[in-house]
Scaffold this motif. Structure first.
Motif, PDB file in Angstrom:
ATOM      1  N   LEU A 261      25.276 -65.688  -6.499  1.00  0.00           N
ATOM      2  CA  LEU A 261      24.515 -65.329  -5.421  1.00  0.00           C
ATOM      3  C   LEU A 261      24.614 -63.979  -4.909  1.00  0.00           C
ATOM      4  O   LEU A 261      23.825 -63.069  -4.481  1.00  0.00           O
ATOM      5  CB  LEU A 261      24.710 -66.309  -4.230  1.00  0.00           C
ATOM      6  N   PRO A 262      26.032 -63.608  -4.516  1.00  0.00           N
ATOM      7  CA  PRO A 262      26.407 -62.262  -4.351  1.00  0.00           C
ATOM      8  C   PRO A 262      26.080 -61.069  -5.161  1.00  0.00           C
ATOM      9  O   PRO A 262      25.559 -59.939  -4.510  1.00  0.00           O
ATOM     10  CB  PRO A 262      27.778 -62.211  -4.090  1.00  0.00           C
ATOM     11  N   LEU A 263      25.777 -61.417  -6.308  1.00  0.00           N
ATOM     12  CA  LEU A 263      25.480 -60.109  -7.366  1.00  0.00           C
ATOM     13  C   LEU A 263      23.792 -60.178  -7.109  1.00  0.00           C
ATOM     14  O   LEU A 263      23.153 -59.060  -7.285  1.00  0.00           O
ATOM     15  CB  LEU A 263      25.892 -60.379  -8.885  1.00  0.00           C
ATOM     16  N   ALA A 264      23.366 -61.276  -7.028  1.00  0.00           N
ATOM     17  CA  ALA A 264      21.838 -61.435  -6.698  1.00  0.00           C
ATOM     18  C   ALA A 264      21.438 -60.487  -5.740  1.00  0.00           C
ATOM     19  O   ALA A 264      20.284 -59.898  -5.680  1.00  0.00           O
ATOM     20  CB  ALA A 264      21.249 -62.581  -6.851  1.00  0.00           C
ATOM     21  N   LYS A 265      22.240 -60.666  -4.465  1.00  0.00           N
ATOM     22  CA  LYS A 265      21.721 -60.045  -3.154  1.00  0.00           C
ATOM     23  C   LYS A 265      21.889 -58.788  -3.399  1.00  0.00           C
ATOM     24  O   LYS A 265      21.093 -57.972  -2.711  1.00  0.00           O
ATOM     25  CB  LYS A 265      22.763 -60.777  -2.212  1.00  0.00           C
ATOM     26  N   GLU A 266      22.702 -57.970  -4.406  1.00  0.00           N
ATOM     27  CA  GLU A 266      22.868 -56.897  -4.478  1.00  0.00           C
ATOM     28  C   GLU A 266      21.967 -56.118  -5.615  1.00  0.00           C
ATOM     29  O   GLU A 266      22.022 -54.859  -5.964  1.00  0.00           O
ATOM     30  CB  GLU A 266      24.386 -56.353  -4.707  1.00  0.00           C
TER      31      GLU A 266
ATOM     32  N   TYR B 127      30.902 -64.342   1.295  1.00  0.00           N
ATOM     33  CA  TYR B 127      31.427 -65.557   1.711  1.00  0.00           C
ATOM     34  C   TYR B 127      32.236 -65.776   2.847  1.00  0.00           C
ATOM     35  O   TYR B 127      32.934 -66.574   3.071  1.00  0.00           O
ATOM     36  CB  TYR B 127      31.718 -66.313   0.355  1.00  0.00           C
ATOM     37  N   LYS B 128      32.421 -64.539   3.460  1.00  0.00           N
ATOM     38  CA  LYS B 128      33.530 -64.445   4.559  1.00  0.00           C
ATOM     39  C   LYS B 128      33.332 -65.515   5.741  1.00  0.00           C
ATOM     40  O   LYS B 128      34.539 -66.079   6.254  1.00  0.00           O
ATOM     41  CB  LYS B 128      33.690 -63.158   5.301  1.00  0.00           C
ATOM     42  N   ASP B 129      32.247 -65.934   5.845  1.00  0.00           N
ATOM     43  CA  ASP B 129      32.140 -66.946   6.968  1.00  0.00           C
ATOM     44  C   ASP B 129      31.847 -68.437   6.490  1.00  0.00           C
ATOM     45  O   ASP B 129      31.275 -69.191   7.296  1.00  0.00           O
ATOM     46  CB  ASP B 129      31.137 -66.463   8.045  1.00  0.00           C
TER      47      ASP B 129
END
Length: 324
Positions: free
Chosen positions: A146-151, A249-251
């Motif tokens: 997910l984090p890579l997809a968001k970027e 994912y910090k929160d």
């Protein structure tokens, strides 16, 4: 004092149904009104889920009742839609389906099933009446990417993943016999796993471009848990990639990014997902681990119920891994 809501479970004799009963028995805000099983009606739940002996006197039933607030469907794939069509369910009841019937197409005569991956759909789930729980491999792989997809950094991804015997369900089959499974690892559904479409749908919605996912799943010689490793190319440094993941994912309540190597034992019997990243040259590997029956199924379903009811997402899910 919080008034307990009543819960119904359809298909409660299988692995996900049993795990759901265990979780809900210890949830402070709910009471199990019925656990429906076609094959075990009138038997104590602990006759099938033997670890619950001494924990509950609940009996399986074959009688459905609308006197509930939330209904969980723990049926085999492709059976949830049939069950809903054949039973008169009050439109006041919230439904969480753990099967795959509504993951790609959420259309339902009384509304729409929302895809229950809270890491991207939390606000929508809070307002939903019907939720389609993601698949177990789908959960582990999506959380890894997910984090890579968001970027907008995804293109071609090669993923391998191994799952425990409980991923095959409770019904006995040749590949789940102890004599076949023990001391053995095998690939199955190579490049053709049923979770790939739901994974790509989610990732492409964020990535805004097609994602080519080549997935090879393996059967492991252990009981529960999923370990996936996804390989792709990137020009970014390892530090930059970690920064993307830690910001994303910090929160988060259950997903944690580890700079140390991760082991499956860290998440078994919990609703957590752990992620670790490695890089060699222009290749990175994103590892993710979950318990297939909890974060990959029943725990995620309880997390979604908590969101739908306006409760803390962690309610009833403070679980400890069995580290030894």
């Amino acid at each position: 004092m919080q008034t307990k809501i009543k819960i119904g479970i359809i298909g409660s004799a299988g692995y996900t149904g049993g795990e759901l009963i265990r979780l809900l028995l210890n949830h402070p805000n709910v009471e199990i009104a019925f656990a429906l099983s076609r094959n075990h009606a009138n038997k104590p739940v602990y006759d099938i889920h033997t670890d619950l002996f001494g924990e509950t006197n609940l009996q399986f039933t074959n009688d459905y009742s609308n006197a509930i607030e939330v209904l969980f469907l723990c049926l085999p794939h492709k059976e949830s839609k049939i069950w809903i069509e054949n039973n008169a369910i009050s439109n006041t009841i919230k439904i969480i389906d753990l099967g795959n019937d509504f993951r790609l197409d959420g259309n339902f005569s009384q509304g729409e099933f929302i895809y229950g991956l809270s890491e991207i759909n939390e606000e929508i789930i809070k307002k939903a009446n019907y939720v389609a729980n993601p698949g177990c491999f789908a959960t582990a792989i999506q959380l890894a990417l997910l984090p890579l997809a968001k970027e907008k950094l995804l293109n071609k991804v090669y993923t391998t993943g191994i799952t425990g015997a409980t991923g095959a369900g409770q019904q006995l089959q040749p590949t789940s016999h102890f004599s076949w499974r023990t001391n053995n690892i095998s690939a199955y559904k190579t490049l053709n796993h049923q979770h790939v479409p739901e994974i790509c749908k989610t990732l492409e919605n964020l990535n805004k471009e097609k994602v080519q996912l080549e997935f090879v799943p393996w059967r492991g010689d252990f009981t529960r848990g999923i370990f996936t490793s996804s390989t792709l190319e990137t020009y970014l440094s390892l530090e930059s990639i970690y920064a993307i993941y830690e910001t994303f994912y910090k929160d988060n309540h259950f997903v944690f990014v580890s700079r140390n190597t991760i082991d499956l034992k860290q998440v078994v019997n919990t609703n957590k997902c752990l992620i670790h990243i490695e890089k060699q040259g222009e290749q990175i590997v994103v590892h993710s681990i979950i318990d297939n029956l909890i974060k990959g199924a029943s725990g995620q379903a309880v997390q979604n119920m908590n969101l739908m009811m306006g409760w803390n997402p962690k309610l009833g899910l403070k679980l400890k891994a069995s580290a030894f």
